[in-house]
Write a protein that holds these residues in place. Structure first.
Motif, PDB file in Angstrom:
ATOM      1  N   ARG A  37       0.835  -1.204   0.000  1.00 36.27           N
ATOM      2  CA  ARG A  37       0.000   0.000   0.000  1.00 36.27           C
ATOM      3  C   ARG A  37       0.869   1.253   0.000  1.00 36.27           C
ATOM      4  O   ARG A  37       0.391   2.336  -0.278  1.00 36.27           O
ATOM      5  N   SER A  38       2.158   1.098   0.306  1.00 29.61           N
ATOM      6  CA  SER A  38       3.007   2.282   0.432  1.00 29.61           C
ATOM      7  C   SER A  38       3.961   2.458  -0.746  1.00 29.61           C
ATOM      8  O   SER A  38       4.804   3.349  -0.721  1.00 29.61           O
ATOM      9  N   THR A  64       5.578   3.732  -4.094  1.00 30.54           N
ATOM     10  CA  THR A  64       5.474   4.959  -4.894  1.00 30.54           C
ATOM     11  C   THR A  64       6.345   4.767  -6.138  1.00 30.54           C
ATOM     12  O   THR A  64       7.171   3.845  -6.188  1.00 30.54           O
ATOM     13  N   TYR A 102      13.508  -0.590   4.668  1.00 29.24           N
ATOM     14  CA  TYR A 102      12.297   0.157   5.003  1.00 29.24           C
ATOM     15  C   TYR A 102      12.251   0.492   6.492  1.00 29.24           C
ATOM     16  O   TYR A 102      12.944  -0.117   7.296  1.00 29.24           O
ATOM     17  N   LYS A 128       7.167   0.450   4.848  1.00 29.52           N
ATOM     18  CA  LYS A 128       6.532  -0.690   4.200  1.00 29.52           C
ATOM     19  C   LYS A 128       5.174  -0.897   4.857  1.00 29.52           C
ATOM     20  O   LYS A 128       5.076  -1.311   6.012  1.00 29.52           O
ATOM     21  N   LEU A 129       4.127  -0.577   4.105  1.00 27.86           N
ATOM     22  CA  LEU A 129       2.770  -0.835   4.585  1.00 27.86           C
ATOM     23  C   LEU A 129       2.159  -1.823   3.613  1.00 27.86           C
ATOM     24  O   LEU A 129       2.174  -1.599   2.403  1.00 27.86           O
ATOM     25  N   VAL A 187       8.933   8.132   8.992  1.00 26.15           N
ATOM     26  CA  VAL A 187       7.560   7.997   8.490  1.00 26.15           C
ATOM     27  C   VAL A 187       6.660   7.463   9.597  1.00 26.15           C
ATOM     28  O   VAL A 187       7.129   6.808  10.534  1.00 26.15           O
TER      29      VAL A 187
END
Lengths: 444, 233
Positions: free
Chosen positions: A134-135, A137, A160, A242-243, A293
């Motif tokens: 989900r994270s 980019t 991460y 890292k999600l 983050v």
């Protein structure tokens, strides 16, 4: 062993004939990831368009037979170019392909198809990213591929920020053990997002052990270990947070643990000549701008973990006795007698001895391997519970320092491992002092 | 009178002594063969044990983890098992040879029967041994699985699985020997029917718990979904 040419599906071979060649291949393995894969594909596509417009690129989704429309999501995901600040022209198109892979179901088989396609297309670099991210980019694609394309690296591992309770297999076993063995500090050896050179890709494809645990979750540590142990140029790229989606509750995570650990142990046998020469460890090069983050909290069920550990102590003693030295086993059983969530603690030294003794047993007792690896789960749960109790009040930097201490304990025990490995009577190194225990008490 | 009695008795002794005199050498020969056989068996047992020990077979089996699968206690010694097997094979052969030396109708029938039955007995023994090994392996797999999955009483579950495999092996061996075939077959069917029924009840209970529509007031509120045990991984 299936010949490589037969491994590609017919539609894959057709796509190779049509495309002819590609400079960059981005592989995305998937299985029922319709919810997140669209975002991952768009990020990859945007990253390729933004950072590598001069290269011809292909995004390949290697699917394990999803039934939730994952492949359709891949093929329909679109990036509006107007939304990207693209200064380079002309921009070569980014092709997207989605195929089901053949062979043993698993992440490794999915990677194998991607690597084979990359080789057939003559790719200079290949990146693989997980489909549940989900994270991710567009910058991730740049960070994973640039060191390969422009700095001569063969393998780019991710780096991460993760929540302190995320990635516990990495933190408690794989990172400290791999670092102690091969002497290179690759912080996320099973991160799942990697950049790979054509040279290393060919080395992977030439291997004959694809149809083992490597076909499943063992693939990540297998890739990292080969790169490090065989002297390929390795670096890390800082990717931020890292999600990812929560693990599939139906998935058998015991299988994940034993496939990963089984692969580490199997590679220890193969690369014995490499790791026995190494002492200490050195940092791996790290690229990317580091920043802090926010992270999603990771819930843990301490009671269930401790209960599983206690049950293991009650029922698995005869199996653990095949691997553990009598003193280690006695210590574990003693801990299992009184599992109090306020006091429970598996020390670094004890945990290191458990893992190293299991590694030794994996080498010397081939007929007991399957049982031994599966019986590791309650011990691992006990260690995770101990880690959760110990780090509950700590911030991420302090937790990282605790992990560093565990790594040092693994490095300190290397002579112990060598004795176990050669069948000599192992001598335990000096214990971590009582000061550490006192410090832990103080931190509560 | 006394003369007649002496004659009768002498006749009786003579009639007894004649076959006894004829049989005695065979009996002595049989006894000698048996004693010699036992002596050879004792010697062979020692040699077999020493040779296997010297070859490091026990150490290999212990180190490889195979010993723990062959012996329930994990203290299986090949040297001991092979030595005992060699001893009894030689003693068995000696018994057959000594019976053969007696050369009577009864012993001949016994030997014939033994010769016909021996290969079958050996095969049945191998079936039972393979069953024991499989039972140990499967039982251990079940124990680890049940413990990891949080199944109540994993040792009991593993023992039940182990027992079922052993019963199946014994039933197969008995079937091969044509021994009490109906009894074993019936036992086997009852056991597996019981296991299947138990499994069905278990599945039905689980299904009811998970899929039953809400009926009472207490069940109308949506239960909070339980967090995955493995999320943190």
């Amino acid at each position: 062993m299936q010949p490589a040419a037969d491994y590609l599906p017919e539609e894959g071979r057709r796509a190779i004939r049509e495309l002819g060649k590609a400079d960059i291949v981005v592989g995305i393995p998937s299985y029922n990831n319709a919810r997140t894969i669209g975002h991952v594909v768009m990020a990859a596509q945007a990253g390729l368009a933004k950072y590598f417009p001069q290269f011809s690129s292909v995004i390949i989704n290697s699917d394990g037979g999803s039934k939730d429309g994952t492949r359709e999501q891949v093929l329909s995901a679109r990036v509006e170019e107007a939304h990207l600040l693209l200064l380079s022209t002309p921009i070569l198109p980014v092709h997207r392909l989605a195929f089901p892979y053949h062979g043993i179901p698993g992440k490794g088989s999915a990677f194998r198809m991607v690597f084979q396609m990359a080789k057939e297309l003559g790719a200079k670099a290949c990146a693989v990213v997980d489909s549940d991210l989900r994270s991710i980019t567009p910058e991730w694609i740049d960070l994973l591929l640039r060191p390969v394309l422009f700095a001569g690296y063969d393998f780019v591992a991710p780096y991460y920020h993760r929540h302190k309770y995320d990635g516990t297999i990495t933190n408690s076993i794989v990172y400290p053990l791999t670092r102690a063995l091969y002497g290179l500090r690759v912080r996320q050896p099973i991160g799942g997002d990697f950049g790979i050179s054509a040279r290393l890709l060919n080395r992977y494809l030439a291997r004959t052990d694809w149809e083992t645990d490597v076909a499943r979750y063992g693939i990540d540590i297998w890739m990292t270990t080969i790169a490090v142990a065989e002297g390929f140029r390795v670096c890390q790229s800082f990717l931020g947070a890292k999600l990812h989606d929560a693990k599939d509750p139906g998935a058998d995570l015991t299988a994940m643990l034993h496939q990963v650990v089984g692969s580490v142990f199997a590679l220890m046998i193969e690369y014995e000549g490499v790791w026995r020469k190494k002492q200490g460890s050195e940092p791996a090069d790290l690229y990317g701008f580091r920043f802090d983050v926010g992270l999603d909290p990771v819930p843990v069920n301490l009671g269930r973990m401790l209960d599983l550990f206690r049950r293991g102590c009650q029922d698995l003693r005869e199996i653990w006795a095949l691997a553990l030295e009598p003193a280690t086993l006695a210590e574990v059983i003693r801990l299992g007698r009184d599992v109090d969530p306020r006091k429970f603690h598996i020390s670094n030294d004890l945990w290191v001895q458990i893992i190293l003794e299991f590694a030794g047993a994996h080498k010397h007792k081939p007929f007991a391997r399957a049982h031994l690896l599966r019986s590791l789960t309650p011990l691992y749960m006990g260690r995770v519970a101990s880690f959760v109790i110990e780090t509950e009040p700590l911030l991420s930097d302090q937790v990282e320092e605790r992990i560093e201490r565990l790594c040092i304990a693994f490095e300190r025990h290397k002579p112990y491992l060598e004795a176990l490995w050669t069948g000599h009577k192992p001598v335990r190194p000096a214990r971590e002092t009582a000061a550490l225990g006192a410090e832990m008490e103080a931190s509560r | 009178m006394i003369e007649s009695l002496e004659k009768i008795m002498a006749g009786a002794f003579a009639r007894l002594a004649e076959p006894a005199a004829a049989f005695l050498p065979r009996l002595i020969a049989a006894a000698l063969i048996l004693v010699l056989g036992v002596l050879v068996a004792v010697l062979a047992r020692r040699i077999a044990a020493g040779t296997i020990k010297a070859a490091g077979v026990d150490r290999f089996l212990a180190q490889s983890g195979l010993a723990s699968l062959l012996g329930l206690s994990g203290r299986f010694r090949t040297s001991r098992v092979v030595a005992v097997a060699v001893y009894w094979v030689i003693v068995g052969a000696a018994i057959l040879m000594s019976l053969s030396a007696l050369n009577t109708a009864l012993t001949s029938r016994l030997i014939e029967g033994a010769v016909v039955l021996l290969p079958k007995l050996v095969t049945a023994g191998v079936i039972v041994l393979a069953g024991l090994w499989t039972a140990q392996y499967v039982g251990r797999s079940t124990l680890v699985w049940a413990c990891n999955e949080g199944i109540p009483r994993p040792r009991v579950v593993a023992s039940a699985v182990r027992a079922a495999v052993i019963v199946a092996a014994v039933a197969a061996a008995a079937d091969y020997l044509d021994f009490a075939r109906a009894v074993f077959l019936s036992g086997f069917i009852i056991l597996f029917a019981g296991a299947a029924a138990g499994l069905a009840v278990g599945v039905a209970t689980l299904a009811k718990r998970h899929f039953a529509p809400p009926t009472g007031r207490a069940e109308t509120t949506e239960p909070e979904p339980e967090k995955s045990f493995w999320d943190h991984l």
